[in-house]
Design an enzyme around this catalytic site. Structure first.
Site, PDB file in Angstrom:
ATOM      1  N   ASN A  14      11.633  11.512  85.892  1.00 45.01           N
ATOM      2  CA  ASN A  14      11.903  12.236  84.631  1.00 45.01           C
ATOM      3  C   ASN A  14      13.162  13.079  84.749  1.00 45.01           C
ATOM      4  OD1 ASN A  14       9.819  11.947  82.359  1.00 45.01           O
ATOM      5  ND2 ASN A  14       8.540  12.023  84.192  1.00 45.01           N
ATOM      6  N   ASN A 106       6.227  20.921  79.586  1.00 45.25           N
ATOM      7  CA  ASN A 106       5.627  20.047  80.592  1.00 45.25           C
ATOM      8  C   ASN A 106       5.479  18.656  79.999  1.00 45.25           C
ATOM      9  OD1 ASN A 106       4.222  19.324  83.016  1.00 45.25           O
ATOM     10  ND2 ASN A 106       2.296  19.430  81.868  1.00 45.25           N
ATOM     11  N   HIS A 108       3.042  15.191  80.326  1.00 45.23           N
ATOM     12  CA  HIS A 108       1.739  14.785  80.842  1.00 45.23           C
ATOM     13  C   HIS A 108       1.503  13.312  80.483  1.00 45.23           C
ATOM     14  CE1 HIS A 108      -2.357  15.207  82.181  1.00 45.23           C
ATOM     15  NE2 HIS A 108      -2.739  14.583  81.078  1.00 45.23           N
ATOM     16  N   ASP A 144      -2.770  21.993  80.558  1.00 49.55           N
ATOM     17  CA  ASP A 144      -2.413  20.935  79.603  1.00 49.55           C
ATOM     18  C   ASP A 144      -2.927  21.218  78.193  1.00 49.55           C
ATOM     19  OD1 ASP A 144      -1.226  19.495  81.719  1.00 49.55           O
ATOM     20  OD2 ASP A 144      -3.136  18.577  82.249  1.00 49.55           O
ATOM     21  N   GLU A 173       7.927   8.307  78.813  1.00 49.26           N
ATOM     22  CA  GLU A 173       8.182   9.691  79.256  1.00 49.26           C
ATOM     23  C   GLU A 173       9.680   9.933  79.320  1.00 49.26           C
ATOM     24  OE1 GLU A 173       6.157  11.110  82.761  1.00 49.26           O
ATOM     25  OE2 GLU A 173       4.345   9.997  82.314  1.00 49.26           O
TER      26      GLU A 173
END
Ligand code: GAR
Length: 219
Positions: A14, A106, A108, A144, A173
């Site tokens: 990422n 974030n 996930h 999360d 992602e």
């Protein structure tokens, strides 16, 4: 131009996608520092290859709050505005969140609020869901649970393994994290309670996916 601090613990694919999108001029941001809690991970190598400042901050001898305090100092020292967790496998404490309120993102590998936690690829397959995906969200004090910025959906196939599903999700992602950062950089994200509105961003097509596909209904 938004100053980023990227926190990593592993391969950093990422991180790589964000670097590539910045270098291609698609994301109006600058990575000011890459911080890993694990020495020797490939993410650090990627940072080095692109001439980015990178640091390892070890947690040995520190409690969670003390650790986060060190991270905050490292981020502030580099004028970071937005903290990007990119496969950072540590629980964040309020010490970091208070220093960067609604400025920690974030990613996930599931469609939250389903399947929070870690290593959820096999969990999704075992549950039998027909769609999986990924979520970029602002981090709050839960695990999360923070306000959702963007999600991408992928199908789950009968023959999937954790690895094949992971690969399919990762591809998405790599797109949505950069998009979330760019929407932030453009000042388009407006947090209203649990909802994050994307001002001036085109609406998703009013479409649908069915899995397995509707063969006998004629497509
Ligand atoms: C990604 O799949 C990310 O969604 C996941 O870790 C991987 C990091 O990959 N994050 C979490 O599970 C957070 N709970 P990368 O190091 O190649 O970017």
């Amino acid at each position: 131009m938004v100053n980023l601090g990227v926190l990593v613990s592993g391969s950093g694919s990422n991180l790589q996608a964000i670097i590539d999108n910045i270098e291609a001029g698609r994301v109006d941001a600058r990575i000011q520092v890459v911080i890993s809690n694990v020495p020797g991970v490939y993410a650090l190598e990627r940072a080095k290859k692109h001439g980015l400042l990178h640091r390892v901050i070890l947690h040995k001898g520190l409690n969670r709050e003390e650790y986060d305090q060190k991270v905050v100092e490292a981020l502030k020292a580099r004028d970071v505005e937005l903290v990007v967790l990119a496969g950072f496998m540590r629980i964040i404490t309020p010490v970091l969140l208070r220093a960067f309120p609604m400025r920690v993102m974030n990613i996930h590998p599931a469609l939250l609020p389903a399947f929070p936690g870690t290593h959820v690829w096999q969990t999704q397959i075992d549950y039998g869901v027909k769609f999986a995906g990924c979520t970029v969200h602002f981090v709050d004090e839960g695990t999360d649970t923070g306000p959702i910025i963007i999600q991408a959906v992928v199908p789950v196939y009968d023959e999937d393994t954790a690895d094949t599903l992971n690969a399919r999700i990762l591809k998405q992602e790599h797109k949505i994290y950069s998009q979330a950062i760019q929407m932030y950089a453009e000042g388009r994200l407006e947090v209203q309670g649990r909802r994050v509105l994307a001002k001036g961003v085109p609406r998703a097509v009013d479409s649908f996916l069915i899995n397995p596909p509707p063969t006998f209904l004629g497509g």
